[in-house]
Design an enzyme around this catalytic site. Sequence first.
Site, PDB file in Angstrom:
ATOM      1  N   GLU A 320      41.312  52.152   1.141  1.00  0.00           N
ATOM      2  CA  GLU A 320      40.645  53.428   0.880  1.00  0.00           C
ATOM      3  C   GLU A 320      40.934  53.861  -0.556  1.00  0.00           C
ATOM      4  O   GLU A 320      42.081  53.884  -0.991  1.00  0.00           O
ATOM      5  CB  GLU A 320      41.169  54.475   1.856  1.00  0.00           C
ATOM      6  N   LYS A 377      33.171  58.243   4.818  1.00  0.00           N
ATOM      7  CA  LYS A 377      34.162  58.730   5.777  1.00  0.00           C
ATOM      8  C   LYS A 377      33.645  59.979   6.479  1.00  0.00           C
ATOM      9  O   LYS A 377      33.375  60.997   5.848  1.00  0.00           O
ATOM     10  CB  LYS A 377      35.472  59.034   5.048  1.00  0.00           C
ATOM     11  N   CYS A 428      40.830  55.263   7.186  1.00  0.00           N
ATOM     12  CA  CYS A 428      42.106  55.974   7.292  1.00  0.00           C
ATOM     13  C   CYS A 428      42.184  56.850   8.549  1.00  0.00           C
ATOM     14  O   CYS A 428      42.287  56.338   9.650  1.00  0.00           O
ATOM     15  CB  CYS A 428      42.351  56.780   6.016  1.00  0.00           C
TER      16      CYS A 428
END
Length: 548
Positions: A320, A377, A428
């Site tokens: 990430e 995300k 994440c």
Amino acid sequence: MQQKQSKKQGKQGEKFTILFPYLIALSSGILMGLTVAPVGVWFLAWLSLAPLWVLVIRSAQRKNLSSSASSAPPASPALLPLSLAWGIGYHGIALSWITGVHPMTWMGVPWLASLAIALFCWIFITLWGAALVASWAIGMRVISRSIHNGFVRVLIGTALWCGLEALWSAGPLWWSSLSYTQSPHNLIILHLGQLSGPSAVTAAIVAVNGLIAEALVNRRGAEYTEEKIKFFSALSASGRFVYLSTAAALFITLHLIGFSLYSRPLAQPPETALKVGIIQGNVPNEIKLYPEGFRRAIQGYTTGYLKLANQSVDAVLTPEGALPFFQDAIIRSSMVAAVREKGVVAWIGGFYKQGSSYTNSLFTVAGDGEIKSRYGKAKMVPIGEYVPFESILGGIVSRLSPLDEHQVPGSSNQVFDTPFGRAIVGICYESAFSGQFRRQAAAGGQFILSPSNDAHYSAAMPSQHHAQDIMRAIETDRWAVRATNTGYSAFVNPHGKTVWISGHNTYEVHAETIYRRQTQTLYVRWGDWLTLLLLGAGTLAWLIPKAD
């Protein structure tokens, strides 16, 4: 003198008697907190909820007595503090790694303010988790007023806990389901996740604890109810044996079901093989957004990419925000120049600019150096990546944003197509949201890519993060590739076995062969059907006695 001492000792004894239930609740919650990674004493999860269950039911029984008995029953501990004590013990221990965000002086936050922010985040998320426990306890007290059959209470209590976890996980703040107490060590029981996701594991834990608790509740029933109310009479020894033997039988049966799923051989046709490399850049967050961090990132990821390309990998995954730039700067980077030279696909973590906003993204950069697909995300970290109630709090915590622009979430229905087929992506924090992975698997995702950056925290946090990814791999029956900034990067097979895992705070480059899969587990096809079934059955079990 002796009388005064006796009175003093008597008062101290009374205080201890009053505090004892709260100490029991807190201690058992702490024991549950020790079940999660990295401590991982997973077997305690099958016992640690039982003390709270006993305290809640006994509290409800005394409440009933106080309204029906002529003489005052023994003092009952307050239900809300009891449940909060257990919840604080569990979530406080399990999520203590949150304090690792301190110090944030590298972001321009003063040391004391940084400490205050870290403590606030820890306290808030601990209390948020404890609120789930308190809601469950209140619900159990309500149903215990009319339900006196222990097996029915176990059904309703299990349904209620699963329903509350489903509600909490639908919000923006979620991490510590009871199910992740079994990861990464008890892979057999985690295979129940293939049936109905994490709720199947949670239901198993709650039900076994409930049966043990009901045996204890009925064992002690005579202490307080003697000849006062018939339905509070103690069960015979054989009755207690029924609860305990049922708990043991359920525990064994569920593990046998999990073992049957765990034992299935993995079909791995050669044509589905995909050799993937990962680069763990190990760029500390303290320098990540400064010139030295930019230099180390570009150099480390370019060098790692070239090394992996020379090992004949099919693709390379970076963490990430590996290259903390917008897409135009990424395309101009030396790493993408290396992609053009070697022709090996790279999945690069970076930022996608949208007007005055940006999305934390993963880009597919093909061999020609062009971006072919992007995943943004969708589940962002509250405070860390966006500001709730921004009009009120934005000015206070604006320094927490890594860029001048505001981060926004990606679409909730994204797919991520690659030259090797469709992939499942969880960036994440998204690893905690099983529904994100289930939806993408149902849409044709054949393998999992999990780019992350846990550099703010001690090794405890990436240990739990890895445990979450293990669960997602099992639930979807997919290989998972996990690339992180500072550890733990890993390759996980569909049975949850970690094929390789990196060190912590190390620069590492590694390649493994994974296999693309198109199977669909019951969970992928039907979602969390078990929680709905339990809630329906529990509601009927509660309403039927009232109808009589």
